[in-house]
Design a protein around this motif. Structure first.
Motif, PDB file in Angstrom:
ATOM      1  N   LEU A   1      27.969  56.142  14.884  1.00  0.00           N
ATOM      2  CA  LEU A   1      27.800  57.512  15.347  1.00  0.00           C
ATOM      3  C   LEU A   1      28.028  57.632  16.846  1.00  0.00           C
ATOM      4  N   VAL A   2      27.846  56.549  17.574  1.00  0.00           N
ATOM      5  CA  VAL A   2      28.113  56.523  19.014  1.00  0.00           C
ATOM      6  C   VAL A   2      29.504  55.964  19.291  1.00  0.00           C
ATOM      7  N   THR A   3      29.850  54.861  18.652  1.00  0.00           N
ATOM      8  CA  THR A   3      31.078  54.149  19.013  1.00  0.00           C
ATOM      9  C   THR A   3      32.343  54.899  18.607  1.00  0.00           C
ATOM     10  N   VAL A   4      32.337  55.603  17.481  1.00  0.00           N
ATOM     11  CA  VAL A   4      33.552  56.308  17.044  1.00  0.00           C
ATOM     12  C   VAL A   4      33.899  57.456  17.996  1.00  0.00           C
ATOM     13  N   PRO A   5      32.967  58.393  18.303  1.00  0.00           N
ATOM     14  CA  PRO A   5      33.324  59.439  19.276  1.00  0.00           C
ATOM     15  C   PRO A   5      33.720  58.881  20.637  1.00  0.00           C
ATOM     16  N   VAL A   6      33.046  57.816  21.087  1.00  0.00           N
ATOM     17  CA  VAL A   6      33.388  57.226  22.378  1.00  0.00           C
ATOM     18  C   VAL A   6      34.803  56.665  22.350  1.00  0.00           C
ATOM     19  N   ALA A   7      35.194  56.028  21.244  1.00  0.00           N
ATOM     20  CA  ALA A   7      36.542  55.473  21.130  1.00  0.00           C
ATOM     21  C   ALA A   7      37.585  56.584  21.162  1.00  0.00           C
ATOM     22  N   PHE A   8      37.354  57.669  20.411  1.00  0.00           N
ATOM     23  CA  PHE A   8      38.278  58.799  20.427  1.00  0.00           C
ATOM     24  C   PHE A   8      38.393  59.378  21.836  1.00  0.00           C
ATOM     25  N   LEU A   9      37.247  59.613  22.479  1.00  0.00           N
ATOM     26  CA  LEU A   9      37.243  60.222  23.806  1.00  0.00           C
ATOM     27  C   LEU A   9      37.954  59.334  24.829  1.00  0.00           C
ATOM     28  N   THR A  10      37.726  58.031  24.736  1.00  0.00           N
ATOM     29  CA  THR A  10      38.376  57.107  25.666  1.00  0.00           C
ATOM     30  C   THR A  10      39.891  57.151  25.516  1.00  0.00           C
ATOM     31  N   MET A  11      40.371  57.157  24.263  1.00  0.00           N
ATOM     32  CA  MET A  11      41.821  57.217  24.038  1.00  0.00           C
ATOM     33  C   MET A  11      42.423  58.500  24.610  1.00  0.00           C
ATOM     34  N   VAL A  12      41.738  59.616  24.428  1.00  0.00           N
ATOM     35  CA  VAL A  12      42.262  60.896  24.913  1.00  0.00           C
ATOM     36  C   VAL A  12      42.283  60.934  26.437  1.00  0.00           C
ATOM     37  N   VAL A  13      41.179  60.512  27.076  1.00  0.00           N
ATOM     38  CA  VAL A  13      41.084  60.579  28.531  1.00  0.00           C
ATOM     39  C   VAL A  13      42.076  59.632  29.191  1.00  0.00           C
ATOM     40  N   ILE A  14      42.114  58.387  28.743  1.00  0.00           N
ATOM     41  CA  ILE A  14      43.015  57.409  29.370  1.00  0.00           C
ATOM     42  C   ILE A  14      44.472  57.771  29.101  1.00  0.00           C
ATOM     43  N   SER A  15      44.765  58.296  27.915  1.00  0.00           N
ATOM     44  CA  SER A  15      46.143  58.724  27.646  1.00  0.00           C
ATOM     45  C   SER A  15      46.547  59.858  28.567  1.00  0.00           C
ATOM     46  N   GLY A  16      45.608  60.772  28.837  1.00  0.00           N
ATOM     47  CA  GLY A  16      45.906  61.847  29.775  1.00  0.00           C
ATOM     48  C   GLY A  16      46.183  61.339  31.185  1.00  0.00           C
ATOM     49  N   LEU A  17      45.484  60.279  31.589  1.00  0.00           N
ATOM     50  CA  LEU A  17      45.682  59.711  32.918  1.00  0.00           C
ATOM     51  C   LEU A  17      46.929  58.839  33.008  1.00  0.00           C
ATOM     52  N   THR A  18      47.448  58.415  31.854  1.00  0.00           N
ATOM     53  CA  THR A  18      48.644  57.552  31.853  1.00  0.00           C
ATOM     54  C   THR A  18      49.771  58.212  31.064  1.00  0.00           C
ATOM     55  N   SER A  19      49.931  59.510  31.241  1.00  0.00           N
ATOM     56  CA  SER A  19      50.917  60.262  30.446  1.00  0.00           C
ATOM     57  C   SER A  19      52.340  59.761  30.656  1.00  0.00           C
ATOM     58  N   ARG A  20      52.625  59.099  31.786  1.00  0.00           N
ATOM     59  CA  ARG A  20      53.972  58.584  32.019  1.00  0.00           C
ATOM     60  C   ARG A  20      54.323  57.446  31.059  1.00  0.00           C
ATOM     61  N   ARG A  21      53.305  56.840  30.443  1.00  0.00           N
ATOM     62  CA  ARG A  21      53.536  55.749  29.493  1.00  0.00           C
ATOM     63  C   ARG A  21      53.851  56.275  28.094  1.00  0.00           C
ATOM     64  N   ARG A  22      53.909  57.569  27.923  1.00  0.00           N
ATOM     65  CA  ARG A  22      54.201  58.138  26.617  1.00  0.00           C
ATOM     66  C   ARG A  22      55.632  57.767  26.213  1.00  0.00           C
ATOM     67  N   PRO A  23      55.855  57.330  24.949  1.00  0.00           N
ATOM     68  CA  PRO A  23      57.207  56.963  24.516  1.00  0.00           C
ATOM     69  C   PRO A  23      58.176  58.142  24.659  1.00  0.00           C
ATOM     70  N   GLU A  24      59.378  57.853  25.131  1.00  0.00           N
ATOM     71  CA  GLU A  24      60.359  58.915  25.332  1.00  0.00           C
ATOM     72  C   GLU A  24      60.822  59.533  24.024  1.00  0.00           C
ATOM     73  N   ASP A  25      60.786  58.728  22.943  1.00  0.00           N
ATOM     74  CA  ASP A  25      61.255  59.240  21.653  1.00  0.00           C
ATOM     75  C   ASP A  25      60.102  59.673  20.760  1.00  0.00           C
ATOM     76  N   VAL A  26      58.984  60.110  21.361  1.00  0.00           N
ATOM     77  CA  VAL A  26      57.800  60.463  20.573  1.00  0.00           C
ATOM     78  C   VAL A  26      58.091  61.588  19.590  1.00  0.00           C
ATOM     79  N   ASN A  27      58.931  62.551  19.950  1.00  0.00           N
ATOM     80  CA  ASN A  27      59.233  63.655  19.040  1.00  0.00           C
ATOM     81  C   ASN A  27      59.974  63.163  17.797  1.00  0.00           C
ATOM     82  N   GLN A  28      60.914  62.245  17.988  1.00  0.00           N
ATOM     83  CA  GLN A  28      61.628  61.698  16.846  1.00  0.00           C
ATOM     84  C   GLN A  28      60.705  60.868  15.956  1.00  0.00           C
TER      85      GLN A  28
END
Length: 596
Positions: free
Chosen positions: A528-555
């Motif tokens: 109940l604690v670890t799952v929301p924390v894992a989701f939140l961590t992925m969202v926050v860190i992905s937002g801070l590292t948006s340049r690492r997003r794959p260029e072909d993500v739409n495909q």
């Protein structure tokens, strides 16, 4: 002695059928795609039966009834969660995962996020979850063999490991698909037939060894009973009682009469406790002592409520992160077949879980001595001969024992295939011979841990595997399939935080169990604690590292979600290892043969 022969005979028959079906399924397996994903040619109905056979582990066949016996109505969340998890998988994961063309979870991570570092990191968690899930299967096999024959417990785990390794060596996924589909129907019969007979006897009226319940709802022994503990145990007493003991009680030697006041008492390993008829039944600490609490949910206050919701999170979301379950969806021909497979699995699991629940309820009146030792996983094995110590009980007990072994064999087969597949493709070069070496190493490592580690309730150990899967791979799959903003850095950070918290909580729980049980419930059920924390961590860190997003993500996302007839699926097995025909030509040119 006759009971042992009946049970041992049917266990041998089940093991022999498993080996023969594995041999039949392996005759046409000679390429890497055969071993990893059975050439992606398994139809939905057969795959659903195979998934159900693999999924119904020791926690289902033995553990659910044992938890119902011990914990009452609160334990029903286990079968509900184990089944309902496939609803979430059907809606969010099954079809896009198959359309990704991946053949392992680490391969999906690399296909979606383009990071070999993330792939290697996922490999670590696949091995952790697989081994953590495999160890209780082997330990429960030992419990079963020891219960029905008196043979050493280690022999059951070794026998299951040997059969599974031989089957997987012969044909990998292609070999075990037929085995697991057969074993689902075998397990269903082995649990359903005894349940119908025993429930009929139970409904016919009291007697047949049933324990009386007094007006205050206190369960009492109806005859003189001797119980010997195999491990140290803490029991709770709500009504003062007298008993005889030989061994260690409350930290002191005991050899004679003992008086227990209300409260908690400790009993050493190998201690014999002797109760007279009419004595209230002590229960292992943490379980309800009276039938009124056993029948009423949530009697433990806020802590117990937290544990329940945490269990719901772990079982509902952990299912979609279990590597040995997900690997079976890679074997479907397309995304639509994968979604239909998940729907069929819900039907099959819902049908099965009716029966161990009923057996757990009946065991409450016939096997109260298991509440003293905490070894409630043995209830399903002991109930037939306890209710009917004649030929009928012996035959029913043998059928149950054979079904239990089918559970260990089918689940262990899937776990070994999933772990060996990841080890062979992500650590070794990925050839068929590498898969076989990985199979042997996986089996040897798992049985070594099973023999060394202390045994706990199978369902509780498996629930921790679910918590780890829910806190690592579930966020990766859900966000990777439905959110274009996920980056490999964010995914790795979320898995580190979620998985690290689960593993850390287990370390704290183990330390607490040896030093006075001081840890609160958040550590024993952390999802109940670890799952929301894992989701939140992925969202926050992905937002801070948006340049690492794959260029072909739409495909990539288009391929995940486009209807199958459009033909966007790209098979990564073929991309990496070639088609069966290309592989045969390459092997022929090198002179290696089909199994190189």
């Amino acid at each position: 002695m006759i009971q042992n022969l009946w049970s041992l005979g049917l266990v041998v028959v089940m093991a022999t059928l498993t080996f023969l079906l594995g041999y039949v399924g392996s005759r046409r397996a000679n390429t890497t795609p055969d071993f990893l994903v059975a050439r992606r040619a398994i139809p939905a109905t057969r795959n659903a039966a195979a998934i159900s056979g693999e999924y119904l582990s020791a926690a289902s066949f033995l553990g659910v009834a044992g938890l119902v016996l011990k914990d009452g109505v609160d334990a029903l969340w286990y079968p509900i969660g184990f089944t309902a998890g496939y609803l979430a998988m059907m809606v969010f994961v099954a079809a896009p995962l198959r359309r990704s063309g991946a053949y392992t979870l680490p391969d999906f991570a690399e296909a979606r996020l383009g990071s070999s570092n993330l792939r290697r990191f996922c490999t670590f968690f696949v091995i952790c979850i697989g081994v953590l899930y495999l160890v209780p299967q082997l330990q429960s096999a030992g419990l079963t063999l020891n219960t029905i024959t008196g043979l050493p417990a280690w022999l059951g785990g070794v026998a299951v490991t040997a059969i599974v390794v031989v089957n997987v060596l012969g044909g990998g996924m292609r070999a075990i698909t037929l085995v697991q589909a057969f074993q689902y129907w075998g397990k269903l019969f082995a649990i359903a037939a005894p349940t119908f007979v025993l429930f009929t006897l139970f409904a016919a009226g009291p007697g047949n060894g049933a324990q009386p319940v007094d007006a205050d709802g206190v369960l009492r022994f109806h005859e003189d009973v001797a119980v010997t503990t195999t491990d140290p145990v803490r029991v709770r007493v709500d009504v003062p009682l007298e008993l005889s003991a030989t061994g260690r009680v409350n930290g002191a030697p005991a050899d004679g009469e003992v008086y227990w006041t209300t409260g908690t008492h400790t009993v050493g390993a190998g201690t014999e406790l002797r109760f007279t008829a009419g004595t209230p039944v002590p229960v292992v600490e943490g379980a309800p002592t009276g039938n009124a609490d056993w029948l009423r949910p949530q009697t433990g206050g806020a802590g117990e409520l937290f544990e329940t919701y945490s269990l719901i999170f772990a079982t509902f979301l952990g299912t979609m992160g279990l590597p040995h379950v997900l690997v079976r969806f890679y074997t479907n021909p397309d995304g639509r077949a994968a979604r239909r497979t998940a729907l069929h699995v819900i039907y099959l699991l819902g049908l099965f879980y009716l029966f161990p629940t009923v057996l757990g309820v009946i065991s409450r009146q016939y096997l109260p001595q298991l509440l003293v030792t905490g070894k409630t996983d043995a209830a399903v094995l002991l109930l037939p001969t306890t209710m009917r110590p004649d030929l009928l009980g012996q035959v029913l007990g043998a059928v149950v024992a054979a079904g239990a072994f089918a559970a260990f064999l089918s689940t262990s087969s899937g776990l070994v295939v999933s772990v060996a597949g990841v080890v062979s493709t992500d650590i070794l070069p990925g050839k068929v011979r590498d898969f076989r070496w990985a199979t042997v190493l996986t089996g040897a490592f798992a049985i070594g841990l099973a023999l060394v580690l202390p045994r706990s309730d199978a369902s509780l150990t498996v629930a921790m595997s679910f918590a780890l899967a829910a806190s690592t791979f579930c966020p990766l799959l859900v966000l990777g399939i439905w959110w274009r903003g996920l980056t490999w850095v964010g995914a790795m950070a979320g898995m580190v935080v979620g998985g690290g918290l689960v593993i850390g909580s287990q370390v704290v729980t183990v330390v607490s169990s040896y030093t006075g049980d001081w840890a609160p419930s958040v550590f024993s059920q952390p999802a109940l604690v670890t799952v929301p924390v894992a989701f939140l961590t992925m969202v926050v860190i992905s937002g801070l590292t948006s340049r690492r997003r794959p260029e072909d993500v739409n495909q990539i996302l288009l391929r995940f979600h486009a209807p199958d007839p459009l033909g966007f699926i790209r098979d990564r097995v073929v991309q990496r290892f070639g088609t069966a025909e290309e592989k045969a030509l390459q092997d022929g040119a090198r002179g290696d043969g089909p199994s190189s």
